[in-house]
Design a protein around this motif. Structure first.
Motif, mmCIF file in Angstrom:
data_model
loop_
_atom_site.group_PDB
_atom_site.id
_atom_site.type_symbol
_atom_site.label_atom_id
_atom_site.label_comp_id
_atom_site.label_asym_id
_atom_site.label_seq_id
_atom_site.Cartn_x
_atom_site.Cartn_y
_atom_site.Cartn_z
ATOM 1 N N LEU A 168 -28.093 -9.722 17.389
ATOM 2 C CA LEU A 168 -27.975 -10.850 18.122
ATOM 3 C C LEU A 168 -29.185 -11.737 18.345
ATOM 4 O O LEU A 168 -29.189 -12.829 18.896
ATOM 5 C CB LEU A 168 -27.295 -10.323 19.659
ATOM 6 C CG LEU A 168 -25.878 -9.699 19.519
ATOM 7 C CD1 LEU A 168 -25.454 -9.197 21.121
ATOM 8 C CD2 LEU A 168 -24.900 -10.670 18.875
ATOM 9 N N ASP A 169 -30.363 -11.147 17.987
ATOM 10 C CA ASP A 169 -31.718 -11.756 18.081
ATOM 11 C C ASP A 169 -32.135 -12.371 17.004
ATOM 12 O O ASP A 169 -32.818 -11.928 16.131
ATOM 13 C CB ASP A 169 -32.748 -10.577 18.485
ATOM 14 C CG ASP A 169 -33.995 -11.060 18.841
ATOM 15 O OD1 ASP A 169 -34.234 -12.208 18.993
ATOM 16 O OD2 ASP A 169 -34.873 -10.419 18.645
ATOM 17 N N THR A 170 -31.430 -13.553 16.662
ATOM 18 C CA THR A 170 -31.771 -14.264 15.465
ATOM 19 C C THR A 170 -33.125 -15.066 15.704
ATOM 20 O O THR A 170 -33.318 -15.663 14.681
ATOM 21 C CB THR A 170 -30.663 -15.172 14.845
ATOM 22 O OG1 THR A 170 -30.312 -16.013 15.989
ATOM 23 C CG2 THR A 170 -29.471 -14.340 14.667
ATOM 24 N N GLN A 171 -33.598 -15.226 16.768
ATOM 25 C CA GLN A 171 -34.612 -16.267 17.094
ATOM 26 C C GLN A 171 -34.468 -17.676 16.638
ATOM 27 O O GLN A 171 -35.623 -18.061 15.890
ATOM 28 C CB GLN A 171 -36.090 -15.513 16.518
ATOM 29 C CG GLN A 171 -36.543 -14.175 17.321
ATOM 30 C CD GLN A 171 -36.981 -14.928 18.725
ATOM 31 O OE1 GLN A 171 -37.705 -15.685 18.918
ATOM 32 N NE2 GLN A 171 -36.314 -14.099 19.741
ATOM 33 N N GLY A 172 -33.416 -18.184 16.787
ATOM 34 C CA GLY A 172 -33.240 -19.652 16.534
ATOM 35 C C GLY A 172 -33.115 -19.830 14.860
ATOM 36 O O GLY A 172 -33.466 -21.028 14.427
#
Length: 218
Positions: free
Chosen positions: A195-199
């Motif tokens: 879930l942590d795709t960093q934009g």
């Protein structure tokens, strides 16, 4: 004469800020300036756990095995058989949120102290008049947590995405200067999705138990 390059700016000290959250809580898109992260702390939806006895230690501990043949005294193949990531700390602050994390009951309501593992007195009682009771999750009903850390100088950050506290919990009630302390040994699992795709820096399929971030180019 060979001399190692010495750069004091590459040494880092201090416990920084440790935060925890329910699994699935968003990790903010990190922003940086002058080699330091600029995101406000604690991150939105995250809880700062406060003081610790000796900061945080993040350990990666891969296990390996060796294959030998009759013709050699040395292994001809070395391979990893398992891997583990652990975030360990001892909390100095006793709070409803920290107890929810420690006892693996960190739902959103559990962290807030308004539900989940917590029951509260009925009626109009609130604030300093409120009575709360903690019910320990039974084995098999544990809730995983996320843990994050931001360095004292804001130059680094780390996130453990899905972890269970496996530490023995033995708060010590004693005369001063003895103090109640809460042990955390957050053992990581591999999440189902990232879930942590960093934009867009990462994709949702780049699944990992732990990630370390640096601010700036060095």
């Amino acid at each position: 004469m060979a001399n190692a390059p010495i750069d004091g700016t590459k040494t880092h000290f201090g416990p920084g800020v440790i935060m925890m959250a329910a699994v699935g809580t968003a990790v903010p898109v990190l922003t940086a300036a002058a080699n330091a992260f600029t995101n406000s702390l604690p991150w939105a939806g995250w809880t700062a756990v406060g003081m610790t006895v000796d900061g945080l230690t993040i350990t990666r501990n891969p296990a390996s095995s060796q294959y030998y043949c009759a013709e050699s005294y040395y292994p001809v193949k070395i391979g990893f058989t398992s891997d583990s990531v652990n975030g360990a700390t001892v909390l100095s602050q006793v709070s409803r949120a920290n107890l929810a994390f420690a006892f693996n009951g960190a739902t959103v309501a559990g962290i807030a102290g308004t539900g989940g593992v917590w029951a509260t007195s009925t009626g109009a009682a609130s604030g300093a008049s409120l009575v709360s009771g903690l019910s320990l999750p039974l084995i098999g009903a544990e809730v995983r947590s996320m843990l994050a850390w931001v360095a004292q100088d804001d130059s680094q950050a780390a996130v453990l995405y899905q972890a269970l506290n496996t530490a023995s919990l033995a708060p010590h009630m004693a005369k001063f200067p003895g103090a109640q302390e809460i042990a955390l040994a957050m053992e990581c699992e591999l999440p189902a999705t990232n879930l942590d795709t960093q934009g867009g820096m990462y994709t949702s399929t780049q699944v990992e138990p732990y990630r370390h971030y640096f601010a700036g180019s060095s």
